[in-house]
Enzyme design. Structure first.
Site, PDB file in Angstrom:
ATOM      1  N   THR A  13       0.677  -0.942   0.251  1.00  0.00           N
ATOM      2  CA  THR A  13       0.114   0.018   0.189  1.00  0.00           C
ATOM      3  C   THR A  13       0.939   0.988   0.744  1.00  0.00           C
ATOM      4  O   THR A  13       0.545   2.037  -1.271  1.00  0.00           O
ATOM      5  CB  THR A  13      -1.022  -0.542   1.760  1.00  0.00           C
ATOM      6  OG1 THR A  13      -2.303  -1.277   1.276  1.00  0.00           O
ATOM      7  CG2 THR A  13      -1.756   0.988   1.221  1.00  0.00           C
ATOM      8  N   ALA A  33      13.197  19.554  -4.873  1.00  0.00           N
ATOM      9  CA  ALA A  33      14.010  19.059  -4.239  1.00  0.00           C
ATOM     10  C   ALA A  33      15.809  19.830  -4.364  1.00  0.00           C
ATOM     11  O   ALA A  33      16.631  19.098  -3.719  1.00  0.00           O
ATOM     12  CB  ALA A  33      14.759  17.317  -4.408  1.00  0.00           C
ATOM     13  N   GLY A 185      -7.700  -0.741   3.206  1.00  0.00           N
ATOM     14  CA  GLY A 185      -6.030  -0.384   3.745  1.00  0.00           C
ATOM     15  C   GLY A 185      -5.924   0.549   3.880  1.00  0.00           C
ATOM     16  O   GLY A 185      -4.545   0.231   4.449  1.00  0.00           O
ATOM     17  N   GLU A 188      -3.685  -2.186   9.983  1.00  0.00           N
ATOM     18  CA  GLU A 188      -2.114  -2.911   9.851  1.00  0.00           C
ATOM     19  C   GLU A 188      -2.808  -4.620   9.821  1.00  0.00           C
ATOM     20  O   GLU A 188      -2.944  -5.094   9.738  1.00  0.00           O
ATOM     21  CB  GLU A 188      -1.790  -2.760  11.231  1.00  0.00           C
ATOM     22  CG  GLU A 188      -1.283  -1.502  11.990  1.00  0.00           C
ATOM     23  CD  GLU A 188      -0.423  -0.619  10.978  1.00  0.00           C
ATOM     24  OE1 GLU A 188       0.388  -1.594  10.734  1.00  0.00           O
ATOM     25  OE2 GLU A 188      -1.046   0.506  10.107  1.00  0.00           O
ATOM     26  N   ASP A 199      -0.898  -0.059  18.362  1.00  0.00           N
ATOM     27  CA  ASP A 199      -0.903   1.813  16.601  1.00  0.00           C
ATOM     28  C   ASP A 199      -0.428   2.451  17.296  1.00  0.00           C
ATOM     29  O   ASP A 199       0.591   3.353  16.701  1.00  0.00           O
ATOM     30  CB  ASP A 199      -1.585   0.971  15.513  1.00  0.00           C
ATOM     31  CG  ASP A 199      -0.812   1.587  14.624  1.00  0.00           C
ATOM     32  OD1 ASP A 199       0.091   1.649  13.737  1.00  0.00           O
ATOM     33  OD2 ASP A 199      -2.107   2.873  14.111  1.00  0.00           O
ATOM     34  N   LYS A 203       2.976   5.229  17.879  1.00  0.00           N
ATOM     35  CA  LYS A 203       2.639   6.902  17.287  1.00  0.00           C
ATOM     36  C   LYS A 203       2.838   7.706  18.076  1.00  0.00           C
ATOM     37  O   LYS A 203       3.173   8.487  18.543  1.00  0.00           O
ATOM     38  CB  LYS A 203       1.789   7.362  16.472  1.00  0.00           C
ATOM     39  CG  LYS A 203       1.229   6.458  15.516  1.00  0.00           C
ATOM     40  CD  LYS A 203       0.046   5.912  14.731  1.00  0.00           C
ATOM     41  CE  LYS A 203       0.018   5.430  13.479  1.00  0.00           C
ATOM     42  NZ  LYS A 203      -1.368   5.516  12.778  1.00  0.00           N
ATOM     43  N   GLY A 300      -3.890   5.365   4.484  1.00  0.00           N
ATOM     44  CA  GLY A 300      -3.993   5.138   3.222  1.00  0.00           C
ATOM     45  C   GLY A 300      -2.750   5.601   1.975  1.00  0.00           C
ATOM     46  O   GLY A 300      -1.672   5.825   2.533  1.00  0.00           O
TER      47      GLY A 300
HETATM   48  N1  HSE Z   1      -3.181   1.034  10.992  1.00  0.00           N
HETATM   49  C1  HSE Z   1      -2.994   2.650  10.646  1.00  0.00           C
HETATM   50  C2  HSE Z   1      -4.370   3.026  11.564  1.00  0.00           C
HETATM   51  C3  HSE Z   1      -2.521   2.991   9.541  1.00  0.00           C
HETATM   52  O1  HSE Z   1      -5.258   2.495  10.544  1.00  0.00           O
HETATM   53  O2  HSE Z   1      -4.005   4.193  11.748  1.00  0.00           O
HETATM   54  C4  HSE Z   1      -1.809   4.559   9.519  1.00  0.00           C
HETATM   55  O3  HSE Z   1      -0.605   4.059  10.285  1.00  0.00           O
END
Ligand code: HSE
Length: 433
Positions: A13, A33, A185, A188, A199, A203, A300
């Protein structure tokens, strides 16, 4: 100008999105750049039908890319831990700069990876690791670098937000919506990372380090997912003027740092309460700026590619003098400090929403409130809801004033021991932001 050659490892993805946006926007990317940015090689086991790879050199062995002397920047979009880590360290040892979207790897092994990058005088960039297409790293690390960050709170998992939104708006069951998020998509490879908050915790760990100048400490964060939230909770919360969001919260107090991911009731009027679907948003409270919120797509193919490519452009601009690049976590290595401990969750104070599924008999409400009173927990609102289950029970819904987490745990254990209480109590923390 000498072209910068990018090697993309993984054409799923994010890798596929990166390939396509690099091709489509080649001229504007090169103009920004200051030199042509070319895809020199792709390492992928499988083709991606969304990508027209044409005559781009392709290898099935991603380590070919990490060792290819023609490649300047290795883009790691394979995800996971062991192979991805080995790939990144191999690229670094071979003098390549690295761009990764791998939040798990940065949150759990970032301290080691950044040290390897410093030792080899290369840059490791990871904008896409936090909140997909939102330039959150740049925002915190560069845009807000004048501030003492007091707290930040974010919806940082698109899948979780999508699921909660759909459950609330359309009264849809959790597994159904999860399947849809996977097909789109967003999720994870292992969707428990999304729904159990891992997840989001990856972050949050990264953002907290940048915000407070502390080393990455994923293992010390508290994590709770959304799998126990029901459509009834969403409706009860709405009737009290709240929305339920899965939040990552990092707060600096005089005692230490709170680092926690959990479902949260937010007053419906707060901007964060109105971030829906796969969108992510983060609110940062800084002493100089006050409160800022940044939002956008958190997952995405092309939104995430947008962040990957921003890193590629940044590196292309500074790769002749990597010393001049911003430190990976924004703070100089010497000033990253462990002096602020990550606090155990039992030490935090929060208001809470409690849903108590109890016998619908005289005196039950009294028994419940007595337990709370004995623990010194002050009730802010209390109501009883008729449930659709025909089991002779009702839902007692309570909002409490701020209570120390350890005290609330004791009260919940005592309540669950009452014979009138039929199932585990749902506790959702409240943040007024
Ligand atoms: N699986 C993660 C989400 C993808 O749903 O936010 C981006 O980190």
């Amino acid at each position: 100008m000498k072209p910068v050659k990018v090697g993309i490892c993984g054409l799923g993805t994010v890798g596929g999105g990166t390939f396509n946006v690099l091709q489509r926007n080649a001229s504007i990317i090169s103009a920004r750049a200051g030199c042509p940015v070319i895809i020199g090689q792709v390492g992928a086991r499988r083709e991606n039908p969304a990508c027209d790879t044409g005559d781009t050199p392709i290898t099935h062995d991603i380590f070919d890319v990490a060792r290819n002397p023609d490649i300047d920047i290795v883009v790691e979009t394979i995800g996971g831990y062991d192979v991805a880590k080995e790939l990144i360290l191999t690229a670094i040892e071979n003098g390549k700069h690295v761009v990764t979207a791998n939040k798990a790897l940065i949150a759990e092994h970032g301290n080691e990876i950044f040290q390897a990058a410093r030792d080899n005088n290369v840059i490791v960039a990871y904008e896409a690791a936090v909140a997909g297409g939102i330039p959150m790293i740049k925002c915190l690390r560069e845009g807000l670098s004048a501030n003492k960050v007091e707290w930040l709170a974010g919806i940082i998992n698109g899948t979780g937000n999508y699921i909660l939104t759909e459950m609330g708006d359309h009264n849809r069951p959790f597994p159904d919506v999860l399947k849809e998020a996977q097909a789109l998509g967003y999720a994870e490879a292992d969707p428990t990372f999304d729904v159990e908050g891992i997840d989001a915790c990856h972050k949050l760990t990264i953002m907290a380090s940048i915000a407070f100048g502390i080393p990455l400490q994923f293992n010390r964060a508290y994590t709770e997912g959304i799998s126990r939230i029901t459509p009834s909770d969403i409706q009860y919360a709405a009737s009290l003027g709240f929305r339920i969001k899965h939040l990552g919260v990092a707060r600096q107090t005089s005692e230490g740092v709170e680092l926690r991911v959990h479902p949260t009731l937010i007053p419906s009027s707060r901007p964060l309460a109105n971030i829906n679907g796969v969108m992510n948003a983060v609110v940062v409270q800084g002493d100089a700026v006050g409160q800022t919120m940044i939002s956008g797509p958190g997952a995405g193919a092309e939104p995430t590619a947008s962040s990957v490519i921003a890193d590629i452009i940044d590196i292309a601009r500074t790769m002749e003098s990597p010393d001049a690049a911003v430190n990976a976590l924004g703070f100089s290595q010497e000033s990253l400090s462990n002096s602020l401990p990550v606090l155990p969750v039992t030490d935090i104070e929060c208001s809470a929403y409690l849903r108590i599924h109890a016998d619908d008999h005289p005196g039950v409400m009294n028994a419940v409130t007595q337990v709370l009173s004995k623990q010194g927990i002050n009730i802010d609102a209390i109501t009883q809801k008729v449930t659709r289950e025909d089991d002779g029970c009702a839902d007692i819904v309570i909002l409490t004033h701020k209570t120390r987490e350890g005290t609330m745990n004791n009260a919940i254990a005592e309540l669950e021991a009452l014979k009138e209480i039929k199932s585990p109590i749902t506790r959702i923390r409240v943040e007024t932001l």
